[in-house]
Design a protein around this motif. Structure first.
Motif, mmCIF file in Angstrom:
data_model
loop_
_atom_site.group_PDB
_atom_site.id
_atom_site.type_symbol
_atom_site.label_atom_id
_atom_site.label_comp_id
_atom_site.label_asym_id
_atom_site.label_seq_id
_atom_site.Cartn_x
_atom_site.Cartn_y
_atom_site.Cartn_z
ATOM 1 N N ALA A 77 0.817 -1.269 -0.083
ATOM 2 C CA ALA A 77 -0.058 -0.192 -0.114
ATOM 3 C C ALA A 77 0.852 1.044 0.040
ATOM 4 C CB ALA A 77 -0.844 0.072 1.433
ATOM 5 N N ALA A 78 0.161 2.309 -0.246
ATOM 6 C CA ALA A 78 1.015 3.693 -0.231
ATOM 7 C C ALA A 78 -0.095 4.751 0.058
ATOM 8 C CB ALA A 78 1.759 3.783 -1.485
ATOM 9 N N ALA A 79 0.359 5.859 0.376
ATOM 10 C CA ALA A 79 -0.403 6.995 0.513
ATOM 11 C C ALA A 79 0.021 8.331 0.086
ATOM 12 C CB ALA A 79 -1.045 7.131 1.768
ATOM 13 N N VAL A 80 -0.581 9.085 -0.432
ATOM 14 C CA VAL A 80 -0.163 10.759 -0.864
ATOM 15 C C VAL A 80 -0.854 11.596 -0.260
ATOM 16 C CG1 VAL A 80 -1.294 10.251 -3.211
ATOM 17 C CG2 VAL A 80 0.642 12.103 -2.752
ATOM 18 N N TRP A 81 -0.509 12.729 0.267
ATOM 19 C CA TRP A 81 -1.161 13.644 0.676
ATOM 20 C C TRP A 81 -0.604 14.868 0.340
ATOM 21 C CZ3 TRP A 81 -4.681 13.255 5.260
ATOM 22 C CH2 TRP A 81 -4.531 12.057 5.602
ATOM 23 N N THR A 82 -1.769 15.825 -0.359
ATOM 24 C CA THR A 82 -1.389 16.818 -1.232
ATOM 25 C C THR A 82 -2.754 17.447 -1.525
ATOM 26 O OG1 THR A 82 -0.515 17.995 -3.215
ATOM 27 C CG2 THR A 82 -1.272 15.757 -3.528
ATOM 28 N N ARG A 83 -2.653 19.041 -1.487
ATOM 29 C CA ARG A 83 -3.912 19.629 -2.187
ATOM 30 C C ARG A 83 -4.013 19.814 -3.659
ATOM 31 N NH1 ARG A 83 -3.531 22.785 3.037
ATOM 32 N NH2 ARG A 83 -5.570 22.660 4.143
ATOM 33 N N ASP A 84 -2.958 19.553 -4.365
ATOM 34 C CA ASP A 84 -2.854 19.295 -5.674
ATOM 35 C C ASP A 84 -3.380 18.229 -6.448
ATOM 36 O OD1 ASP A 84 -1.950 19.290 -8.426
ATOM 37 O OD2 ASP A 84 0.015 20.224 -7.765
ATOM 38 N N ILE A 85 -4.551 18.289 -6.796
ATOM 39 C CA ILE A 85 -5.282 17.201 -7.330
ATOM 40 C C ILE A 85 -4.691 16.459 -8.515
ATOM 41 C CG2 ILE A 85 -6.675 18.464 -9.015
ATOM 42 C CD1 ILE A 85 -8.913 16.489 -8.295
ATOM 43 N N SER A 86 -4.098 17.213 -9.381
ATOM 44 C CA SER A 86 -3.124 16.326 -10.559
ATOM 45 C C SER A 86 -2.069 15.672 -9.891
ATOM 46 C CB SER A 86 -2.838 17.586 -11.417
ATOM 47 O OG SER A 86 -1.494 17.155 -12.200
ATOM 48 N N ARG A 87 -1.358 16.452 -8.913
ATOM 49 C CA ARG A 87 -0.224 15.753 -8.395
ATOM 50 C C ARG A 87 -0.616 14.326 -7.550
ATOM 51 N NH1 ARG A 87 3.999 18.990 -5.355
ATOM 52 N NH2 ARG A 87 2.560 19.201 -3.633
ATOM 53 N N ALA A 88 -1.654 14.616 -6.850
ATOM 54 C CA ALA A 88 -2.294 13.489 -5.984
ATOM 55 C C ALA A 88 -2.371 12.177 -7.014
ATOM 56 C CB ALA A 88 -3.418 13.620 -5.437
ATOM 57 N N HIS A 89 -3.061 12.356 -8.224
ATOM 58 C CA HIS A 89 -3.289 10.994 -8.981
ATOM 59 C C HIS A 89 -2.133 10.788 -9.931
ATOM 60 C CE1 HIS A 89 -7.616 11.139 -8.497
ATOM 61 N NE2 HIS A 89 -7.595 12.412 -8.416
ATOM 62 N N THR A 90 -1.368 11.718 -10.051
ATOM 63 C CA THR A 90 -0.157 11.243 -10.763
ATOM 64 C C THR A 90 0.914 10.552 -9.878
ATOM 65 O OG1 THR A 90 -0.108 13.438 -11.978
ATOM 66 C CG2 THR A 90 1.949 12.552 -12.176
#
Ligand code: NAI
Ligand code: MG
Length: 502
Positions: free
Chosen positions: A435-448
């Motif tokens: 598993a992994a997680a990503v925290w950001t408010r940048d929607i494009s970066r989150a999905h990338t």
């Protein structure tokens, strides 16, 4: 500060009448062919309360002879019995009955889980037990939705496929979510019409045995579910190697996963392996820091960190690294550690002395490698029990042992990163990929970043969500095969193609 709670002798035993009753009486038996029987050898083993180091109960110690009997019973139930040929509607109703029985006995099951495993009763009550019932409910729905297909053959032919059960399924499960893992394994296997031999972990046999009783009461034909308590190499090894077993599903360590892969080669069993992890939880500087800290704290310390998908490598972008470290350490040290039967306890002991020593060994190693203990880093001295303070290491490098190996305990490693490429590189730079997680408010970066991470599950701005609707399993050495969702249906069925000359 953590570790201030004390455990009183008078409060550490079962409190409910039902759980006490289950623990009383003689040694727990094996469920084989619809009957509760002692091990052929007559041997038993102790299951211990990790909060008190006291013996809770004795359980029958199955070995090869008992595995033979259980496989024979499961084979008979599969070949001659009515379960595989039962109307899917009837299978749905039976699985729903099991779900209802879990709900009806939720208090008792939660208590048994906490006594046997050490997890906080609030977790057992709010997560393990309801999620186990939900798994049965979810797969109850699937029993009537296992479709074949019709295929575009030539005008003189008609071709269709049938999805048929695999047969006898050997299921070997770990001790961190004992009832839930039993449910994830048994429910889809039954929905598809298979029969089962389940081996719970030797550290936590109790709730699987209680589930076995509830399953019998729900009216499942005898031999459809068999439950063997016992040790890994003997009982588990015999099950994994047994020529009468068609499929093995395993959740546990990567090391044992390799053994099971070898053992299954004899008759080319179908195999699904859900193994260890060292999951990266990546926090960019633009994230909602207080949510990230709070949820990441749960992501690593829930169930004392003994979670395959635990967010054990927390990567924080350099600009926010120090601030995040302060926040996480403050939250961790505020967790109430103590008697897991107390409603407000947040952390109980780790599951066993072996696990306690293993985790403390890693903590010592981390310090020697030059990482710095920000909080915790030692046992909580409660007099007895396998309690370890929630530990946060800062100044960790991704090549340190505490960042590479699965600790399976309450130990967070905080690592800095510079930018997206660096986060993805370091996140993927590990043998595991659960598993992994990503925290950001940048929607494009989150999905990338979600696309670039080599992991079976990625959480964006959250952590640890698992739902029977969605597949769960690993990339790389975290295993293969996906459980949950429709993917468990694939694991527990095989496809037959039928040609008809018109
Ligand atoms: P384990 O992998 O030995 O135990 C899991 C299950 O496999 C138990 O039911 C055990 O009896 C059985 N088993 C053990 N050896 C076997 C064999 N040779 N053949 C067939 N079955 C066998 O895990 P263990 O020793 O309890 O914990 C060691 C480490 O494994 C933990 O510290 C953790 O890193 C990892 N682990 C990962 C889990 C996960 O959910 N991915 C769960 C439990 C442990
Ligand atoms: Mg082991």
């Amino acid at each position: 500060m953590a570790g201030t709670a004390t455990i009183e002798t008078t409060t550490n035993g079962p409190r409910g009448k039902a759980a006490s009753q289950f623990l009383q009486g003689g040694p727990k038996k094996l469920l084989i062919g619809g009957r509760w029987v002692a091990a052929a050898s007559g041997k038993t083993f102790e299951t211990v309360n990790p909060a008190t180091e006291e013996v809770l109960a004795l359980a029958a110690e199955a070995d090869k002879l008992d595995v033979d009997e259980a496989v024979k019973a499961a084979r008979k139930a599969f070949e001659d019995g009515k379960w595989p040929r039962m109307s899917p509607h009837q299978r749905t109703r039976t699985l729903l009955k099991i779900a209802e029985a879990i709900d009806a006995h939720a208090e008792e099951l939660a208590e048994l889980e906490t006594l046997d495993n050490g997890k906080a009763i609030s977790e057992a009550k709010n997560i393990d037990i309801p999620a186990a019932a939900e798994a049965f409910r979810y797969y109850a729905g699937w029993a009537t939705k296992i479709y074949g297909e019709t295929n575009p053959s030539s005008p003189s032919m008609f071709n269709y496929t049938l999805r048929e059960p695999v047969g006898v399924c050997g299921q070997i499960i770990p001790w961190n979510f004992p009832l839930l893992m039993a449910a994830w394994k048994i429910a889809p296997a039954l929905a598809c019409g298979n029969t089962v031999v389940l081996k719970p972990a030797e550290q936590t046999p109790l709730t699987a045995l209680r589930l076995g009783e509830l399953i019998c009461e729900a009216g499942l034909p005898e031999g459809v579910v068999n439950i063997l308590t016992g040790f890994g190499p003997s009982a588990g090894g015999a099950l994994a190697a047994h020529p009468g077993v068609d499929k093995v599903a395993f959740t546990g360590s990567t090391e044992v996963g390799r053994e099971i892969l070898k053992a299954s080669a004899g008759n080319l069993k179908r195999l699904s392996l859900e193994l260890g992890g060292k999951s990266p939880n990546i926090i960019f500087a633009d994230a909602d820091m207080s949510a990230a800290a709070r949820i990441s704290m749960l992501g690593i310390f829930m169930t004392q960190g003994q979670v395959c998908a635990a967010g054990s490598r927390i990567f924080v972008q350099r600009a926010a690294y120090d601030e995040f470290g302060e926040k996480l350490a403050a939250l961790a040290s505020g967790l109430k550690l103590g008697n897991p039967l107390e409603a407000d306890t947040k952390m109980g002991p780790v599951v066993s002395r072996e696990q306690y020593e293993r985790v403390l060994g890693y903590i010592g190693h981390g310090a020697r490698e030059g990482a710095k203990v920000k909080t915790g880093g030692e046992p909580a001295s409660l007099g007895r029990g396998y309690f370890i303070k929630p530990t946060v290491f800062v100044g960790v490098r991704n090549d340190m042992k505490i960042a590479r190996e699965e600790i399976f305990g309450p130990v967070a490693a905080l690592l800095p990163f510079e930018n997206e490429d660096d986060a993805v590189f370091q996140g993927n730079d590990n043998d595991y990929g659960l598993a992994a997680a990503v925290w950001t408010r940048d929607i494009s970066r989150a999905h990338t970043v979600a696309r670039r991470l080599k992991a079976g599950t990625v959480w964006i701005n959250c952590y640890g969500l698992i739902d029977p609707i969605s597949p769960f399993g690993g990339y790389k050495q975290s295993g293969f095969g996906r459980e949950l969702g429709r993917h468990s249906i694939d694991l527990y069925t095989q496809v037959k193609s039928v040609f008809v000359k018109l």
